[in-house]
Enzyme design. Sequence first.
Site, PDB file in Angstrom:
ATOM      1  N   TYR A 123      11.921  -1.195 -12.698  1.00 55.21           N
ATOM      2  CA  TYR A 123      12.352   0.174 -12.421  1.00 55.21           C
ATOM      3  C   TYR A 123      13.620   0.552 -13.180  1.00 55.21           C
ATOM      4  CZ  TYR A 123       9.103   1.032  -8.568  1.00 55.21           C
ATOM      5  OH  TYR A 123       7.980   1.258  -7.819  1.00 55.21           O
ATOM      6  N   LYS A 174       6.473 -14.298  -8.715  1.00 58.65           N
ATOM      7  CA  LYS A 174       5.368 -14.798  -9.542  1.00 58.65           C
ATOM      8  C   LYS A 174       6.011 -15.793 -10.498  1.00 58.65           C
ATOM      9  CE  LYS A 174       1.069 -14.623 -11.040  1.00 58.65           C
ATOM     10  NZ  LYS A 174      -0.157 -14.914 -10.266  1.00 58.65           N
ATOM     11  N   ASP A 207       0.428 -12.529  -5.651  1.00 58.90           N
ATOM     12  CA  ASP A 207      -1.021 -12.314  -5.477  1.00 58.90           C
ATOM     13  C   ASP A 207      -1.508 -12.968  -4.185  1.00 58.90           C
ATOM     14  OD1 ASP A 207      -0.447 -14.753  -6.714  1.00 58.90           O
ATOM     15  OD2 ASP A 207      -2.122 -14.678  -8.122  1.00 58.90           O
ATOM     16  N   ASP A 231       7.356  -2.649  -3.918  1.00 59.27           N
ATOM     17  CA  ASP A 231       6.708  -1.340  -3.852  1.00 59.27           C
ATOM     18  C   ASP A 231       5.236  -1.510  -3.485  1.00 59.27           C
ATOM     19  OD1 ASP A 231       6.313   1.484  -4.312  1.00 59.27           O
ATOM     20  OD2 ASP A 231       5.380   0.937  -6.225  1.00 59.27           O
ATOM     21  N   ASP A 235       3.121  -0.926   0.326  1.00 60.95           N
ATOM     22  CA  ASP A 235       1.998  -0.002   0.527  1.00 60.95           C
ATOM     23  C   ASP A 235       0.800  -0.740   1.128  1.00 60.95           C
ATOM     24  OD1 ASP A 235       3.346   2.227  -0.418  1.00 60.95           O
ATOM     25  OD2 ASP A 235       1.738   2.836  -1.772  1.00 60.95           O
TER      26      ASP A 235
HETATM   27  C1  IPM Z   1       8.263   4.450  -3.037  1.00 62.27           C
HETATM   28  C2  IPM Z   1       7.668   5.336  -4.104  1.00 62.27           C
HETATM   29  C3  IPM Z   1       8.638   5.371  -5.277  1.00 62.27           C
HETATM   30  C4  IPM Z   1       8.761   3.962  -5.780  1.00 62.27           C
HETATM   31  C5  IPM Z   1       8.248   6.320  -6.409  1.00 62.27           C
HETATM   32  C6  IPM Z   1       7.916   7.697  -5.927  1.00 62.27           C
HETATM   33  C7  IPM Z   1       9.326   6.362  -7.457  1.00 62.27           C
HETATM   34  O1  IPM Z   1       6.430   4.878  -4.485  1.00 62.27           O
HETATM   35  O2  IPM Z   1       9.337   4.805  -2.502  1.00 62.27           O
HETATM   36  O3  IPM Z   1       7.689   3.417  -2.736  1.00 62.27           O
HETATM   37  O4  IPM Z   1       7.971   3.521  -6.612  1.00 62.27           O
HETATM   38  O5  IPM Z   1       9.688   3.288  -5.340  1.00 62.27           O
HETATM   39 MN    MN Z   2       5.774   3.155  -3.360  1.00 66.69          MN
END
Ligand code: IPM
Ligand code: MN
Length: 334
Positions: A123, A174, A207, A231, A235
């Site tokens: 990032y 990793k 993984d 990230d 999710d």
């Molecule tokens: C999150 C989002 C952000 C990230 C994006 C929107 C930049 O996906 O907060 O997880 O990748 O961190």
């Molecule tokens: Mn995200």
Amino acid sequence: MIGGDGIGPEVIAEALKVVAAAGVAIETVDYDLGAGRYARTGEVLPESVLGELRGTEAILLGAVGPPIGSTAVPPGVIERGLLLRLRFELDLYINLRPFNGVPGSIAPDADFVVVRENTEGPYAGEGGALRRGTPFEVATQGSVNTRHGVERCIRYAFELAERRARGHVTLVHKTNVLTYAGDLWQRAFDSVALEHPGVATAYNHVDAACIFVVENSARYDVVVTDNLFGDILADLAGAVTGGIGLAASANLNPARTGPSLFEPVHGSAHDIAGTGRANPLAAIRSAAMMLEHLGQADAAGRVTRAVLELQTEMAGSSEPWSTAGIGDAIARRL
Ligand code: IPM
Ligand code: MN
């Protein structure tokens, strides 16, 4: 307050309703930032606004981003120019994302926290493009890992584990392939572990961690990992524990050299904006994390417990819950 775009303002309204119901008086200032402002004015984060935000104690953000497929806002403008810029400028080096599985979800026993490094990794923006648009174009995107950045993140994870019942930290990376970055992470992890003999440790490749989060998430207590792995893993964790509508986050500056930022993990979901169908629980739990950071531990605990209770109740109910109805239900429990 940065309500932002799409469902952002709707979920933030419920979070503020709940903060008031918890008996905490906060002074709020609204900032109009996000894809909407950019489309209208071409501004993403003016210096003067950043300066004002630096002077606040906390930032509560709903969601920022244009509708999918929008041509008014090119990809990356809001993400890099607003969200990542705030994370970097305010040195919000921890992205804390807690997960508690709800009954009927894929991972009902999950009770873990992802500690995601929030200022480095892929990032950071290292890299570039050469000969762009030609058949010989080259794009590189490096992962930046500093001992300082990695170690402070790992240290935070261990200190957090010490405060949790189980006291266990898993490093996710990793190291078998990303040998330079992985080596730095592993050595930093091992040296911080020596300072915390009471905390148990484990290591998983990212993984494999994806398999465990789905199939055996009870093995995790605190998971510490880099920016991009965190990230993605967060999710996945949201999806298997009850849905991204429940996933809360705190972007923390633990050194308290400025404000921290609290936001649901989900996006602006323009497709359901204005329909009353957005789940505000992620925003409400994020507001609880804000209260905790502001020293309101009692109120934070009450709000978090109410969220966990209601998400369990909602998982077993066929009632069509509305955004405001969920906010009201939490407020009543307080
Ligand atoms: C999150 C989002 C952000 C990230 C994006 C929107 C930049 O996906 O907060 O997880 O990748 O961190
Ligand atoms: Mn995200």
